[in-house]
Design a protein around this motif. Structure first.
Motif, short mmCIF file in Angstrom:
data_model
loop_
_atom_site.label_atom_id
_atom_site.label_comp_id
_atom_site.label_asym_id
_atom_site.label_seq_id
_atom_site.Cartn_x
_atom_site.Cartn_y
_atom_site.Cartn_z
N GLY A 121 -13.87 41.51 25.63
CA GLY A 121 -13.63 40.43 24.69
C GLY A 121 -14.83 39.54 24.47
O GLY A 121 -15.86 39.68 25.14
N GLU A 122 -14.71 38.65 23.52
CA GLU A 122 -15.73 37.64 23.23
C GLU A 122 -15.14 36.27 23.55
O GLU A 122 -13.98 35.99 23.19
CB GLU A 122 -16.10 37.67 21.74
CG GLU A 122 -16.71 38.97 21.27
CD GLU A 122 -18.21 38.98 21.41
OE1 GLU A 122 -18.82 37.91 21.35
OE2 GLU A 122 -18.76 40.08 21.59
N ASN A 123 -15.92 35.43 24.21
CA ASN A 123 -15.51 34.06 24.52
C ASN A 123 -14.14 33.99 25.19
O ASN A 123 -13.31 33.14 24.87
CB ASN A 123 -15.50 33.19 23.25
CG ASN A 123 -16.85 33.19 22.57
OD1 ASN A 123 -17.87 33.00 23.22
ND2 ASN A 123 -16.85 33.44 21.27
N VAL A 124 -13.92 34.90 26.13
CA VAL A 124 -12.62 34.96 26.80
C VAL A 124 -12.54 33.84 27.84
O VAL A 124 -13.42 33.68 28.67
CB VAL A 124 -12.41 36.33 27.48
CG1 VAL A 124 -11.10 36.35 28.26
CG2 VAL A 124 -12.45 37.44 26.44
N GLN A 125 -11.46 33.08 27.74
CA GLN A 125 -11.15 32.02 28.71
C GLN A 125 -9.91 32.47 29.47
O GLN A 125 -9.00 33.06 28.89
CB GLN A 125 -10.88 30.70 28.00
CG GLN A 125 -12.03 30.18 27.16
CD GLN A 125 -13.26 29.87 28.00
OE1 GLN A 125 -13.17 29.18 29.01
NE2 GLN A 125 -14.41 30.39 27.59
N THR A 126 -9.91 32.19 30.78
CA THR A 126 -8.76 32.58 31.60
C THR A 126 -8.22 31.37 32.35
O THR A 126 -8.93 30.38 32.56
CB THR A 126 -9.17 33.66 32.62
OG1 THR A 126 -10.21 33.15 33.45
CG2 THR A 126 -9.62 34.94 31.94
N ASP A 127 -6.95 31.48 32.74
CA ASP A 127 -6.36 30.41 33.54
C ASP A 127 -6.58 30.69 35.03
O ASP A 127 -7.26 31.66 35.39
CB ASP A 127 -4.88 30.22 33.19
CG ASP A 127 -4.01 31.44 33.51
OD1 ASP A 127 -4.44 32.32 34.31
OD2 ASP A 127 -2.89 31.51 32.98
N SER A 128 -6.00 29.88 35.90
CA SER A 128 -6.24 30.01 37.34
C SER A 128 -5.72 31.33 37.91
O SER A 128 -6.16 31.76 38.97
CB SER A 128 -5.62 28.84 38.09
OG SER A 128 -4.22 28.81 37.86
N SER A 129 -4.81 31.97 37.21
CA SER A 129 -4.31 33.27 37.68
C SER A 129 -5.01 34.43 36.98
O SER A 129 -4.60 35.58 37.11
CB SER A 129 -2.80 33.37 37.48
OG SER A 129 -2.47 33.35 36.12
N CYS A 130 -6.08 34.14 36.24
CA CYS A 130 -6.95 35.12 35.59
C CYS A 130 -6.38 35.66 34.28
O CYS A 130 -6.97 36.53 33.67
CB CYS A 130 -7.32 36.27 36.53
SG CYS A 130 -8.85 37.11 36.03
N ALA A 131 -5.25 35.17 33.82
CA ALA A 131 -4.70 35.61 32.53
C ALA A 131 -5.56 35.06 31.40
O ALA A 131 -5.95 33.89 31.42
CB ALA A 131 -3.26 35.13 32.39
N ALA A 132 -5.85 35.90 30.41
CA ALA A 132 -6.64 35.47 29.26
C ALA A 132 -5.82 34.49 28.43
O ALA A 132 -4.71 34.79 28.01
CB ALA A 132 -7.04 36.68 28.41
N THR A 133 -6.37 33.30 28.21
CA THR A 133 -5.68 32.27 27.43
C THR A 133 -6.25 32.17 26.02
O THR A 133 -5.59 31.66 25.12
CB THR A 133 -5.77 30.91 28.13
OG1 THR A 133 -7.15 30.59 28.34
CG2 THR A 133 -5.02 30.92 29.45
N SER A 134 -7.48 32.63 25.84
CA SER A 134 -8.09 32.65 24.51
C SER A 134 -9.25 33.62 24.51
O SER A 134 -9.70 34.08 25.56
CB SER A 134 -8.56 31.25 24.09
OG SER A 134 -9.59 30.81 24.94
N GLY A 135 -9.72 33.93 23.30
CA GLY A 135 -10.82 34.87 23.13
C GLY A 135 -10.51 35.74 21.93
O GLY A 135 -9.49 35.57 21.26
#
Length: 174
Positions: free
Chosen positions: A47-61
């Motif tokens: 992905g591009e610009n992938v952001q994850t939460d504390s459990s590593c789930a992708a929240t955006s991108g």
């Protein structure tokens, strides 16, 4: 040239049986690092610009699917494709592997076995080989064939004659 050489060295034999096959025999989406499993690692890698939460789930991108040229902004619209499907591997020799070997295959981040793609495209592929299914983006056929051959070669899997013929035809046009 490498893919053509690897393809020529692969054993051609009739596809084996699905008897005994289950996705459960290929433990996948194992923890790779910290809280991140294989799926999450591929989402971050592809992905591009992938952001994850504390459990590593992708929240955006955003994710670009090489198979159909579509771009997605929700990770739920993206599947992680096993380039050589687990069922195909089973019928090509993985039925004799240990569970640890099948787990390594199903979670391989090193070779070209895992790729983030549009979910319904991956589902339409199912467990078909290149004689039966190719990405709709014809400009990706050469790369797809190279990836397929590389995985089959790396894991010493067999291929059937129709699969070899399809791959040869693609690679000869690259």
């Amino acid at each position: 040239a490498t893919a053509r050489t690897q393809l020529a060295s692969l054993t051609v034999k009739a596809e084996g049986s699905s008897d005994g096959y289950s996705r459960d025999k290929f433990p996948h989406w194992i923890t790779q690092s910290g809280a991140c499993n294989t799926r999450e690692e591929v989402l971050k890698r592809d992905g591009e610009n992938v952001q994850t939460d504390s459990s590593c789930a992708a929240t955006s991108g955003t994710w670009y699917s090489e198979y159909d040229g579509e771009t997605w902004s929700a990770s739920s619209d993206v599947d992680i494709d096993h380039v050589v499907p687990l069922s195909e591997a089973w019928k090509s020799g993985a039925n004799s592997w240990t569970t640890a070997q099948r787990q390594a295959f199903a979670n391989d981040l090193t070779h070209s076995q895992l790729i983030a793609v549009t979910d319904n495209v991956n589902q339409s592929k199912g467990d078909q080989d290149p004689a039966e299914w190719l990405p709709s983006r014809t400009s990706y056929h050469c790369m797809y064939a190279r990836m397929w051959v590389s995985v089959k070669y790396t894991y010493k899997l067999t291929l059937d004659s129709a699969e070899k013929s399809a791959l040869s035809g693609i690679l000869n046009g690259c």
